[in-house]
Design an enzyme around this catalytic site. Structure first.
Site, mmCIF file in Angstrom:
data_model
loop_
_atom_site.group_PDB
_atom_site.id
_atom_site.type_symbol
_atom_site.label_atom_id
_atom_site.label_comp_id
_atom_site.label_asym_id
_atom_site.label_seq_id
_atom_site.Cartn_x
_atom_site.Cartn_y
_atom_site.Cartn_z
ATOM 1 C CD GLU A 13 -36.705 6.709 52.334
ATOM 2 O OE1 GLU A 13 -36.974 5.935 53.031
ATOM 3 O OE2 GLU A 13 -36.090 6.080 50.905
ATOM 4 C CD GLU B 284 -40.804 2.393 29.583
ATOM 5 O OE1 GLU B 284 -41.950 1.721 29.551
ATOM 6 O OE2 GLU B 284 -39.455 1.680 29.460
#
Length: 266
Positions: free
Chosen positions: A109, A78
């Site tokens: 992960e 953004e």
């Protein structure tokens, strides 16, 4: 004690009405902002060290897995349209790669080596800054990447909701937001995710203001990527130059940005 895995303050959730569930979630959410407030000194310390690096051309990297990784990517993605910065100024990296943005990648992960490999794809160096994001503070992907970064004299920070976690030991600037037990035990996409999003908003927004991408309170460097933003930019120029909407829009489209239109024509 792993605070993010501690038992919920609520029980028998399946027997609650819709309104009771919503009331319970809302009560828990109200505590998040206060938990972030307690971490403001840590966030301040991070930014006091991050901003000078970015002013000298350094980049900010977020690394995370699951919800935490997605939140980092969201914040990074953004910044170009909001502040007009290059896409490689703030970079979000998630365990499992782009596939993991939409779909969980099993055991991604747990790989302690992969984050550094992912960072090396961007030729990361000492000018840059790495922020690891993990609610639990114990995600191997994140801890491994932060550790390698420190070995290469790259500044590190972390955002965790589990005070005293392993990840803190790999961070030059730890941010610990103790939001307490989740409404659903261990569901860190809830309060922990909200806290992480709030902290990320603070970090990127403050950095961009400090780097000069805001004038007054306006996004003068925003990308004109849709009609809504063209309209917003036009109104900024109208206000700043005291001209008509039509004249302001012509200037905006001519110069391509609010900042240029104002600086050239004022």
């Amino acid at each position: 004690m792993n605070l993010t895995e501690s038992d919920s303050n609520h029980n028998d959730l399946e027997n609650l009405s819709i309104n009771e569930i919503l009331q319970g979630i809302n009560r828990e959410d109200q505590s998040v902002a206060m938990a972030v407030k307690k971490a403001l000194p840590q966030i301040t310390s991070l930014l006091e060290n991050l901003v000078p690096k970015m002013q000298l051309g350094g980049r900010l990297f977020y690394i995370g897995a699951g919800t935490s990784g997605r939140l980092g990517i969201l914040d990074a993605s953004e910044c170009p349209p909001t502040f007009g910065v290059a896409p490689d100024k703030i970079i979000g990296i998630i365990a499992g790669g782009d596939t993991a943005i939409r779909k969980a990648v099993e055991f991604a992960e747990d790989n302690t080596e992969q984050a550094w490999k992912d960072l090396m794809n961007y030729d990361i160096n000492e000018k840059d800054f790495v922020i690891g994001i993990a609610a639990s503070g114990r995600t191997p992907y994140v801890i491994g990447g932060m550790g390698k970064a420190r070995e290469h004299n790259i500044s590190t920070a972390c955002i965790t909701c589990n005070p005293g976690s392993e990840m803190v030991n790999s961070a030059d600037f730890p941010i610990e937001v103790a939001v307490g037990p989740e409404f659903i035990t261990g569901s860190t996409r809830m309060k922990s995710g909200t806290a992480q999003k709030m902290v990320l908003n603070m970090i990127s927004t403050t950095a961009m203001i400090q780097l000069g991408h805001i004038k007054g309170n306006k996004m003068v460097d925003m990308q004109l990527s849709n009609d809504k933003l063209v309209d917003r930019g036009t109104k900024m120029i109208m206000s700043e130059l005291n001209i008509s909407y039509e004249a302001a829009k012509r200037l905006l489209l001519k110069h391509g940005s609010v900042r240029k239109a104002i600086s050239v024509e004022k």
